[in-house]
Design an enzyme around this catalytic site. Sequence first.
Site, PDB file in Angstrom:
ATOM      1  N   LYS A   8      83.380  36.713 107.008  1.00 57.16           N
ATOM      2  CA  LYS A   8      84.580  37.319 106.422  1.00 57.16           C
ATOM      3  C   LYS A   8      85.397  36.218 105.744  1.00 57.16           C
ATOM      4  CE  LYS A   8      88.693  38.181 107.702  1.00 57.16           C
ATOM      5  NZ  LYS A   8      89.274  37.888 106.373  1.00 57.16           N
ATOM      6  N   GLY A  30      90.382  27.962 109.790  1.00 50.77           N
ATOM      7  CA  GLY A  30      91.683  28.457 109.368  1.00 50.77           C
ATOM      8  C   GLY A  30      92.801  27.790 110.139  1.00 50.77           C
ATOM      9  N   SER A  31      93.900  28.489 110.286  1.00 46.91           N
ATOM     10  CA  SER A  31      95.093  27.890 110.889  1.00 46.91           C
ATOM     11  C   SER A  31      95.012  27.904 112.415  1.00 46.91           C
ATOM     12  CB  SER A  31      96.326  28.664 110.443  1.00 46.91           C
ATOM     13  OG  SER A  31      96.260  29.984 110.944  1.00 46.91           O
ATOM     14  N   GLU A  44      97.203  28.914 114.554  1.00 46.23           N
ATOM     15  CA  GLU A  44      97.765  30.150 115.123  1.00 46.23           C
ATOM     16  C   GLU A  44      96.708  31.249 115.131  1.00 46.23           C
ATOM     17  OE1 GLU A  44      99.081  28.404 112.514  1.00 46.23           O
ATOM     18  OE2 GLU A  44     100.557  27.334 113.754  1.00 46.23           O
ATOM     19  N   GLY A  65      93.494  30.823 114.739  1.00 46.69           N
ATOM     20  CA  GLY A  65      92.345  30.343 115.520  1.00 46.69           C
ATOM     21  C   GLY A  65      92.504  30.636 116.996  1.00 46.69           C
ATOM     22  N   GLU A  93     101.963  21.294 109.800  1.00 47.33           N
ATOM     23  CA  GLU A  93     101.091  21.283 108.631  1.00 47.33           C
ATOM     24  C   GLU A  93     101.825  21.957 107.466  1.00 47.33           C
ATOM     25  OE1 GLU A  93      97.466  23.624 108.770  1.00 47.33           O
ATOM     26  OE2 GLU A  93      96.368  21.958 107.879  1.00 47.33           O
TER      27      GLU A  93
END
Length: 502
Positions: A189, A242-243, A245, A247, A394
């Site tokens: 995805k 990904g980020s 949060e 993750g 970040e």
Amino acid sequence: MPERKTLLLSLMQDLGLGQTVQSLVGGQLRDGAGDAVVLEDPYALIELTRYADCGAALAAEACEAAAAAQKEWAAGYSAAHRGDIMQDVARAVLDHHEPLARLEALVAGKPIRDCRVEVSKVAEMFRYYAGWADKLHGEVIPVPSGHLNYTLREPLGVVFQITPWNAPVFTAGWQIAPALATGNGVVIKPSELTPLTTVALVRIAESAGLPEGLVNVLCGLGPTTGQAAIEHDAVRKVIFVGSPETGSRVAVSAAQALKPAVLELGGKSANIVFGDANLKHAALGAQAAIFSGAGQSCVAGSRLLVHHSVHAELTDMIATGMNAINLGDPLDEATEIGPISNGRQFAHVSGMINAARDAGAQVRSRETTPDSGYFVPPTVLSGLGNRSAAAQHEIFGPVVTAIPFADEDEAIAIANDTAFGLAGAVWTSDVGCAHRVAAAVRAGTFWINSYKAIHVSSPFGGSLNSGFGRSSGSDALMEYTSPKSVWLDSGKTPKIAFGYVS
Ligand code: NAD
């Protein structure tokens, strides 16, 4: 700018896609059934197209298609044949190099010159892992009992991969190639904001001989489409890029279903410059570390730690130099930095710069930006400590926080004083210092007098808030397989000391 919509449609046609964004399930392009998702051109700021979220039912079909195709891929093809097909995929990617790069530039807002490199790297990834396909084997272990004990490395089955918007086709190749070489089926995805090049890549792979249904692409949203695939019984492992949060949420969902996960998350990497470094090289390296890709890179050198003796000189060189960088249309050959990839990220980066200014930072930004697009000027922040928000969170934009240090111990202490552990670099002419710092800084990847070099043959990953597990290199082969230990009674083993067979 209607010509950009026309360009989108013509690139989609060149790459064998339909007239709208569709998922690829069992070799068929399929419309979603959920909420509308809008793709916006981050340079022209126009709606390029919109499509329906894939949804849970189609995600389930994709997992089942991958499971059926994987059984045949693992048992019906020899390892060498799998490798041959992957070599053909690599060649086919190069045959479609230009439309793939242009589609990426248009939708992700990434400079065409960077997109061309990333597409070439995708071909390289398939070539590299094609070579591994028939070289993966177990071991014979000299167990003391006298049994013949050997291990097999078995594919996991179906893996579910989730990728972000900052390097869509590159990240797709980075994850799909090792999964296939090790005999797995894939459901992937991509970010809902940049799905097209991943669909195009898999269409190209199928046209080159990859069995249909072995790799399925879900175009849609995380909480609906993504969650459904994580929970599907056929999925044996989740690979998330990904980020931190998201993750964390993904890893919790996977763990609840007792599935392992690999997390490739963000960073706040320290780029450390000592007084004895070649300052011209260090300044150019620091600019590339944070400004290339408009700073939308997980390994971006977003904290610049500089020995106090050269802090003013080096930050001046970077701040002056950034006025010479070409910002512009991602499709323009001369563009070195494009816009921020989407409106949400643009608001985040702009907000972080404003907050740093409010916190007392000296803000030096490039003087001009193009009139159109989500442009954030390359920016150097100084006067903030390492515990400031700008140094700890970040930003994922072209914004570097410069921090002075007094000596090697302090540089290492500052470098390690974040919640991340992804990457870092040191610039010095002292070889001993370079190796001491490389050893002491917490990072999965570290550069000496260099920045941002990565290759499919070398392991990549992080620790703490940067995630766990490894992509690329031979380490990825371990992530995508599990060992089976087989014990054979050689006739010389001690008799079983319990149980009776009458
Ligand atoms: P994100 O976490 O918002 O989204 C990443 C992916 O997760 C997207 O495909 C999204 O649709 C999906 N997602 C969102 N919610 C989900 C859910 N509940 N269940 C399943 N999937 C869900 O990240 P982003 O904004 O797309 O990307 C930027 C981040 O990616 C940055 O933090 C960057 O550092 C990180 N990144 C890391 C690496 C690496 O290799 N370490 C590489 C590139 C980017």
